[in-house]
Motif scaffolding. Sequence first.
Motif, PDB file in Angstrom:
ATOM      1  N   SER A 183     -46.532   8.886   3.743  1.00  0.00           N
ATOM      2  CA  SER A 183     -45.368   8.247   4.363  1.00  0.00           C
ATOM      3  C   SER A 183     -45.731   7.677   5.732  1.00  0.00           C
ATOM      4  N   GLU A 184     -45.023   6.644   6.088  1.00  0.00           N
ATOM      5  CA  GLU A 184     -45.161   6.014   7.396  1.00  0.00           C
ATOM      6  C   GLU A 184     -43.766   5.686   7.902  1.00  0.00           C
ATOM      7  N   ASN A 191     -42.054   6.087   2.128  1.00  0.00           N
ATOM      8  CA  ASN A 191     -43.237   6.242   1.294  1.00  0.00           C
ATOM      9  C   ASN A 191     -44.066   4.961   1.274  1.00  0.00           C
ATOM     10  N   CYS A 192     -45.377   5.118   1.370  1.00  0.00           N
ATOM     11  CA  CYS A 192     -46.278   3.962   1.396  1.00  0.00           C
ATOM     12  C   CYS A 192     -46.611   3.508  -0.027  1.00  0.00           C
ATOM     13  N   ILE A 208     -51.290   0.423   0.448  1.00  0.00           N
ATOM     14  CA  ILE A 208     -51.250   0.721   1.881  1.00  0.00           C
ATOM     15  C   ILE A 208     -52.121   1.936   2.203  1.00  0.00           C
ATOM     16  N   SER A 239     -56.949   4.843   4.214  1.00  0.00           N
ATOM     17  CA  SER A 239     -56.010   3.784   4.585  1.00  0.00           C
ATOM     18  C   SER A 239     -56.535   2.474   4.031  1.00  0.00           C
ATOM     19  N   ARG A 258     -49.682   8.003   9.830  1.00  0.00           N
ATOM     20  CA  ARG A 258     -49.068   8.326   8.538  1.00  0.00           C
ATOM     21  C   ARG A 258     -49.157   9.821   8.292  1.00  0.00           C
TER      22      ARG A 258
END
Length: 411
Positions: free
Chosen positions: A345-346, A350-351, A355, A374, A381
Amino acid sequence: MELDRFRLLASASPGRRVSEANEIARLERTLLKMLDEDGIPRRLAVGAWWQLLSELAKVVLPRSESWSESIKQRLRGLLIGTMRFSRPDGSAVFEARQIPKDRATLVRAWATFLDEPGVLTVAGWWFGRRRTESPTPPPLPTSGHESHPLAMLRPDWRADGDFLAVDHRTAGAGSFLELQTSGETLLGRSWLAGLSPAGVGRGAGWSTGMYADRAEWSFRVGDARVVRTAVLLRGRKLALLADEWIGAAGGNISGRFSVADGVEVAPVTDSRALSLKINRASARAFPLALPALPYATDRGSLVYQDGELVLTQKVDSRRVWAPLLLSWDKLRNRRPARWRRLTVSEKSKNCPSDIAFAARVGWGHGDGLVVYRSLARPALRTFLGHQTSAKFLIGLFNDKGDVVPLLKVDG
């Protein structure tokens, strides 16, 4: 071709009454072109480095007082580099195990000429110690370069030690690869990406530390760019081989790892992992981006086919990361391994898969590992409650639920 050119220059007849000084100067200029500042041959294949040392010995050693210190320094780098990219029996990595009887004599002659007692120590471990040799600390066994994709990930010089060697300095099929565990070669000698020819590798990163050695480089495959990563976790009998595909066309991407001759490959019961075994050595390969249980999935597969481990993954975004984890700890591998992708998550969201990637693999209570990558620009994150702004992270996941980094690469 480069080695042949040196032989021609070194054996040229002095019929034109070329002075000794001019001949030395000519050969020094040739060596400066052949060897980089660290003494590593710029173009010559690793398998030919021993031949180069042998040819050089005929020219250099008889004229021991004639060479400049800058040339001697490069020759030191060549000697140590050749030792690093060799197995403990003296054969070059990526090549068949062909060892001339005079290899130990050649190493000792060069080490004496260049005043490298640490190399004599390694020669004693590998070829048998002479009584006159003193135990001088050896040179560092690991090696890597920021500028070009050539690396030996190696924590020690032990005859039964582990190492991971890679070389992608030329265009063609892909990378040269060799993984040795317990003194046996499990993987080698190629690591291919897709079905199209691979471009010349470009250095992207190199690091070594107490817990891990890492090499990273990039190259083109068709219209796609691939960022390739190799990691050896020191003392933990674990390695990671991974490709990040950027701009791949739809369908599937694949990585193919050649299996060494004599290695038996078999599926692991109730798992998508594969086992590899030869003599004293055994390992298991885990495709971390795929489900652990072997039920049907359209996300990809890991299979053994025509002498290769073939890892296939579906292209579902512009960036896809395909990691393969290898474990050769026999006690660990007696326990079933389970792994799963983690939510990243960021800013509390949720990414997407293009990402960031994270996975956790465990072999029982207190024995777990997490891998994070990443794929977009690094940012703060969270996964498993652990916050990071790293580009790449491998860590232990202990029984308290904490992530303890073993390797961390900032963006």
